[in-house]
Design a protein around this motif. Structure first.
Motif, PDB file in Angstrom:
ATOM      1  N   ILE A  52      32.039  54.549  29.193  1.00 34.17           N
ATOM      2  CA  ILE A  52      32.652  53.845  28.065  1.00 34.17           C
ATOM      3  C   ILE A  52      34.024  54.471  27.815  1.00 34.17           C
ATOM      4  O   ILE A  52      34.125  55.668  27.550  1.00 34.17           O
ATOM      5  N   THR A  53      35.082  53.664  27.913  1.00 31.36           N
ATOM      6  CA  THR A  53      36.436  54.184  27.729  1.00 31.36           C
ATOM      7  C   THR A  53      37.099  53.689  26.450  1.00 31.36           C
ATOM      8  O   THR A  53      38.073  54.286  25.988  1.00 31.36           O
ATOM      9  N   SER A  54      36.560  52.617  25.871  1.00 31.13           N
ATOM     10  CA  SER A  54      37.140  52.065  24.649  1.00 31.13           C
ATOM     11  C   SER A  54      36.062  51.341  23.857  1.00 31.13           C
ATOM     12  O   SER A  54      34.984  51.021  24.398  1.00 31.13           O
ATOM     13  N   ALA A  55      36.358  51.047  22.609  1.00 32.60           N
ATOM     14  CA  ALA A  55      35.406  50.310  21.776  1.00 32.60           C
ATOM     15  C   ALA A  55      35.133  48.931  22.356  1.00 32.60           C
ATOM     16  O   ALA A  55      34.029  48.388  22.218  1.00 32.60           O
ATOM     17  N   ALA A  56      36.126  48.370  23.030  1.00 35.80           N
ATOM     18  CA  ALA A  56      35.968  47.036  23.611  1.00 35.80           C
ATOM     19  C   ALA A  56      34.870  46.999  24.666  1.00 35.80           C
ATOM     20  O   ALA A  56      34.257  45.949  24.899  1.00 35.80           O
ATOM     21  N   ASP A  57      34.608  48.143  25.302  1.00 32.68           N
ATOM     22  CA  ASP A  57      33.559  48.204  26.326  1.00 32.68           C
ATOM     23  C   ASP A  57      32.172  47.946  25.748  1.00 32.68           C
ATOM     24  O   ASP A  57      31.239  47.621  26.493  1.00 32.68           O
TER      25      ASP A  57
END
Length: 379
Positions: free
Chosen positions: A182-187
């Motif tokens: 997971i690299t961002s909240a969008a993921d």
């Protein structure tokens, strides 16, 4: 005056005979009384049925067992808590109602599990990430008015027939287990994700499809594709529950549950019927095992994290953009739920405590990472 035989001349033979007869009669009477006395039997122990919300193999059930052993030892056998794992009498999420109704005498769980009763309940288990830790949460319970707010919520607002003791500080929980990093909240948007308590509200702000299930059901759900990602609590639980078998990315350090503690419950009617000293032992054992649990966790969690890495799991920190998004989501969740005056009263009390206590700690204590890196960090 004595005669030549050395006997007291003033004591007549008939008087000496009477005295011997009296002594013999008294001894016989005493013996008869002793024989006639009924046998004294020890009082039967007070037996209490005590269920946890944890699978039998989980370290959390072991923590519940530590409490049970401490109570049974401290009461010298006067009380016998019988420990049962989740599902023995009722499913994990029904434990609170079972204790309130008297189906169970007591139980061991977390306040976040009663989120469906009232979202303020979860503040005592999954409180907002105000920079405080779980030990400081328990400080608020004891010295910041938290216990009174808890009792008011449980007994007056929700009308539950329970006595609750908050115990056992837990460190920050992982973001969880995933198929990929997971690299961002969008993921996490649209992700089928398991968490509990107010963490559910927080990840809904991410657009996640949150599912709340007990610990023992998470790994099978991931295995069947019912969940894309999930968190439970700690390396020891995650290892024994089988998370490394179904996911190979483990992301640590998250603000969705930056602190938590356990909850020990007793049926209020049953608790108040116990002798006062037994009531105090039940409370005192909660404090004692709160400390020993924290020390045991230090040992076991660190070892089991290394065991997880040895299983080929990629262990990563939660990236800063996700942490920032979590804090912004907390702003929204707190604002929305503070429309409920009960929730607002509790969270305002927590904020007041955290501002003072964490502020003191940050000003007073040196940076532990700076010292750690000096001694242990390798180039």
């Amino acid at each position: 005056m004595t005669d030549m035989s050395g006997r007291n001349a003033d004591v007549r033979p008939d008087a000496r005979t009477s005295r011997r007869r009296f002594i013999a009669t008294a001894a016989a009477a005493a013996g008869a009384t002793a024989l006639a006395a009924p046998a004294v039997h020890a009082q039967a122990p007070i037996r209490l049925k005590f269920q946890s919300t944890w699978p039998n193999k989980d370290i959390f059930h072991e923590f519940a067992g530590d409490y049970v052993k401490r109570v049974n030892a401290m009461t010298g056998g006067r009380v016998e808590l019988e420990l049962l794992p989740a599902g023995s009498v009722v499913p994990a999420f029904q434990m609170l109602d079972a204790v309130s109704s008297g189906i169970l005498d007591g139980g061991h769980g977390v306040a976040a599990y009663w989120y469906g009763k009232n979202k303020a309940f979860s503040l005592f288990g999954t409180a907002p990430a105000f920079g405080w830790d779980a030990d400081e949460l328990l400080g608020w319970v004891r010295y910041g008015g938290g216990q009174a707010l808890y009792d008011d919520l449980v007994q007056n607002t929700l009308k539950l027939n329970v006595v609750g003791m908050l115990s056992g500080p837990m460190p920050s929980q992982p973001l969880g287990w995933f198929k990929k990093e997971i690299t961002s909240a969008a993921d996490m948007k649209g992700m089928k994700y398991r968490t509990v308590g107010l963490g559910a509200d927080l990840f809904k702000e991410f657009g996640a499809a949150v599912t709340i299930v007990p610990g023992g059901e998470i790994v099978p759900a991931i295995d069947r594709g019912l969940l894309d990602g999930a968190e439970f609590n700690n390396p020891s639980s995650d290892l024994v529950l089988g998370f490394p078998d179904v996911a190979k990315v483990y992301m640590l350090g998250s603000y969705h549950q930056a602190l938590e503690c356990f909850e020990i419950l007793f049926n209020k009617t049953k608790f108040e019927s116990l002798p006062k000293d037994v009531q105090e032992i039940l409370r005192g054992a909660s404090d004692a095992t709160s400390a020993t649990m924290m020390w045991k966790a230090q040992d076991r969690y660190s070892k089991d994290l290394e065991a997880i890495k040895a299983r080929g799991v990629k262990v990563l920190p939660t990236p800063k953009p996700v942490l920032e998004a979590q804090l912004k989501a907390w702003d929204v969740v707190i604002a929305n739920l503070s429309a409920d005056p009960v929730f607002k009263k509790v969270v305002d009390s927590q904020k007041e405590w955290a501002k003072r206590i964490v502020g003191f700690r940050l000003e007073y204590e040196p940076d532990s990472k700076f010292a750690y890196d000096h001694f242990f960090k390798t180039a």
